[in-house]
Design an enzyme around this catalytic site. Structure first.
Site, PDB file in Angstrom:
ATOM      1  N   ASN A  40       0.825  -1.208   0.000  1.00  0.00           N
ATOM      2  CA  ASN A  40       0.000   0.000   0.000  1.00  0.00           C
ATOM      3  C   ASN A  40       0.862   1.261   0.000  1.00  0.00           C
ATOM      4  O   ASN A  40       0.556   2.240  -0.685  1.00  0.00           O
ATOM      5  CB  ASN A  40      -0.908   0.023   1.234  1.00  0.00           C
ATOM      6  CG  ASN A  40      -1.924  -1.094   1.244  1.00  0.00           C
ATOM      7  OD1 ASN A  40      -2.236  -1.679   0.218  1.00  0.00           O
ATOM      8  ND2 ASN A  40      -2.431  -1.400   2.422  1.00  0.00           N
ATOM      9  N   ARG A 108      -4.537 -16.188   6.612  1.00  0.00           N
ATOM     10  CA  ARG A 108      -3.229 -16.054   5.950  1.00  0.00           C
ATOM     11  C   ARG A 108      -2.193 -17.059   6.442  1.00  0.00           C
ATOM     12  O   ARG A 108      -1.045 -17.033   5.992  1.00  0.00           O
ATOM     13  CB  ARG A 108      -2.710 -14.629   6.124  1.00  0.00           C
ATOM     14  CG  ARG A 108      -2.624 -14.156   7.537  1.00  0.00           C
ATOM     15  CD  ARG A 108      -2.526 -12.642   7.642  1.00  0.00           C
ATOM     16  NE  ARG A 108      -1.334 -12.071   7.026  1.00  0.00           N
ATOM     17  CZ  ARG A 108      -1.060 -10.757   7.041  1.00  0.00           C
ATOM     18  NH1 ARG A 108      -1.892  -9.910   7.626  1.00  0.00           N
ATOM     19  NH2 ARG A 108       0.024 -10.312   6.462  1.00  0.00           N
ATOM     20  N   ASN A 169       2.995  -1.149  13.204  1.00  0.00           N
ATOM     21  CA  ASN A 169       1.860  -1.995  12.810  1.00  0.00           C
ATOM     22  C   ASN A 169       1.703  -3.216  13.726  1.00  0.00           C
ATOM     23  O   ASN A 169       1.654  -4.351  13.266  1.00  0.00           O
ATOM     24  CB  ASN A 169       2.036  -2.466  11.362  1.00  0.00           C
ATOM     25  CG  ASN A 169       1.391  -1.529  10.360  1.00  0.00           C
ATOM     26  OD1 ASN A 169       0.470  -0.779  10.690  1.00  0.00           O
ATOM     27  ND2 ASN A 169       1.879  -1.553   9.132  1.00  0.00           N
ATOM     28  N   GLY A 277      -6.075   0.940   5.262  1.00  0.00           N
ATOM     29  CA  GLY A 277      -4.916   1.470   4.550  1.00  0.00           C
ATOM     30  C   GLY A 277      -4.646   2.935   4.810  1.00  0.00           C
ATOM     31  O   GLY A 277      -3.715   3.503   4.232  1.00  0.00           O
ATOM     32  N   ASP A 280      -1.154   3.463   6.040  1.00  0.00           N
ATOM     33  CA  ASP A 280      -0.175   3.302   4.963  1.00  0.00           C
ATOM     34  C   ASP A 280      -0.152   4.544   4.070  1.00  0.00           C
ATOM     35  O   ASP A 280       0.907   4.959   3.595  1.00  0.00           O
ATOM     36  CB  ASP A 280      -0.506   2.068   4.137  1.00  0.00           C
ATOM     37  CG  ASP A 280      -0.572   0.804   4.986  1.00  0.00           C
ATOM     38  OD1 ASP A 280       0.230   0.683   5.931  1.00  0.00           O
ATOM     39  OD2 ASP A 280      -1.440  -0.046   4.721  1.00  0.00           O
TER      40      ASP A 280
END
Length: 337
Positions: A40, A108, A169, A277, A280
């Site tokens: 991003n 994930r 993050n 986002g 980002d």
């Protein structure tokens, strides 16, 4: 613009979200977007005219190829995105509204990227001619192999004299899924960084201390503690967000340098389309101004513009240029013709 490419290391993800403001599985339809924290930032900076290169791993299937095509189509060099056994990392999103918050479900584990380790990347070659390496705390949180890969990248960048930008993050659920030591790993990564995206909570985690002030005073106290603990840091950037409803936030941006700081006024962000986002986008705005030799004020204002504008755009990444930043600060909301 920076003299040299900007290198980004992290996982490409496919996001599947319920239509409109529906809950997941409310109807049999999902919209697809491609993202990932580091990608991003790369896309945001590519739209601002910077030469950006992504380093990652994806499976050799339609999902992996589609993700790479999407990032490449946004102007990012994906030559160093390779294929490996495993699966594509996914996450599912239900966009909140009113007093209902958005909700994310991650899927994930076992991805091609999470299974890759330090030996899978030739950082000496990948960082050749680089003006910056951007990492985030999501990569080391995925597991021990990803953690070693992120540490190897940071160590090589330091050895080669390539500046490192690191976004904390912090993702507690990812760290807690394995026998991790986030404080030790994040401390080494921040210790290799020149630029940190993180607030007083991130610094409290790695330094093991609480900051007693309120508002701007607490953020400056935390920044000064960060600068003292990590001699290589020259810049710490963060946002302050007050959530009124899912569709109405108040956001301010801040940049701390060793010899000064700037915090913007709060901006009311209403009619939010998509907040994913936004952090980002902020990082992209700050880095854009930093690479152009900007002051603490210009970096904070550039980051503020992109993070606020990102709330108006579906998907994970900022796709705005300098003219959009200028228009944001000019206050022009009429149709641009």
């Amino acid at each position: 613009m920076a003299q040299g490419k900007l290198v980004f290391f992290g996982e490409l993800l496919i996001r599947l979200n319920a239509p409109g403001n529906e809950l997941l599985m409310q109807s049999p339809t999902l919209a697809l977007h491609v993202g990932g924290a580091e990608a991003n930032v790369a896309i945001g900076l590519a739209h601002l005219g910077h030469a950006c290169a992504m380093v990652s791993r994806v499976p050799d299937n339609a999902l992996g190829r589609g993700a790479v095509a999407a990032v490449r189509g946004a102007g990012v060099d994906c030559t160093a995105v390779t294929t490996a056994p495993g699966r594509m990392g996914l996450y599912f999103l239900s966009v909140g509204a009113g007093l209902r918050a958005s909700e994310i479900v991650y899927d994930r584990a076992g991805s091609s990227f999470a299974a890759s380790g330090a030996d899978d990347y030739d950082w000496d070659a990948l960082l050749n001619g680089a003006a910056l390496l951007h990492l985030s705390g999501i990569t080391p949180a995925l597991g021990p192999r990803s953690a070693e890969a992120a540490l190897a990248a940071a160590r090589m960048a330091k050895r080669l004299g390539v500046p490192v930008s690191f976004d904390g993050n912090y993702r507690a659920m990812l760290w807690e899924a394995w026998d991790s030591d986030p404080r030790a790993i994040l401390s080494e990564l921040i210790g290799s960084a020149d630029i940190l995206f993180g607030n007083h909570r991130d610094l409290s985690l790695v330094l093991g201390q609480e900051f007693s002030g309120e508002g701007e005073d607490r953020r400056r106290e935390a920044a000064e503690a960060g600068f003292a603990a990590f001699p290589g840091l020259s810049l710490i950037a963060s946002t302050a967000r007050h959530t009124v409803t899912a569709d109405h936030h108040r956001i301010a941006a801040r940049v701390d340098l060793r010899d000064g700081c700037h915090q913007t006024d709060e901006v009311d962000v209403t009619g939010i389309v998509d907040r994913i986002g936004a952090g980002d986008a902020f990082a992209a705005g700050v880095l854009h101004a930093h690479l152009g030799g900007g002051t603490a004020e210009t970096m904070a204002m550039s980051g503020l513009a992109l993070t606020c504008l990102k709330h108006s755009l579906p998907g994970d990444a900022s796709r705005f240029g300098q003219a959009d930043i200028d228009a944001f600060h000019g206050g022009g909301l009429d149709v641009r013709r």
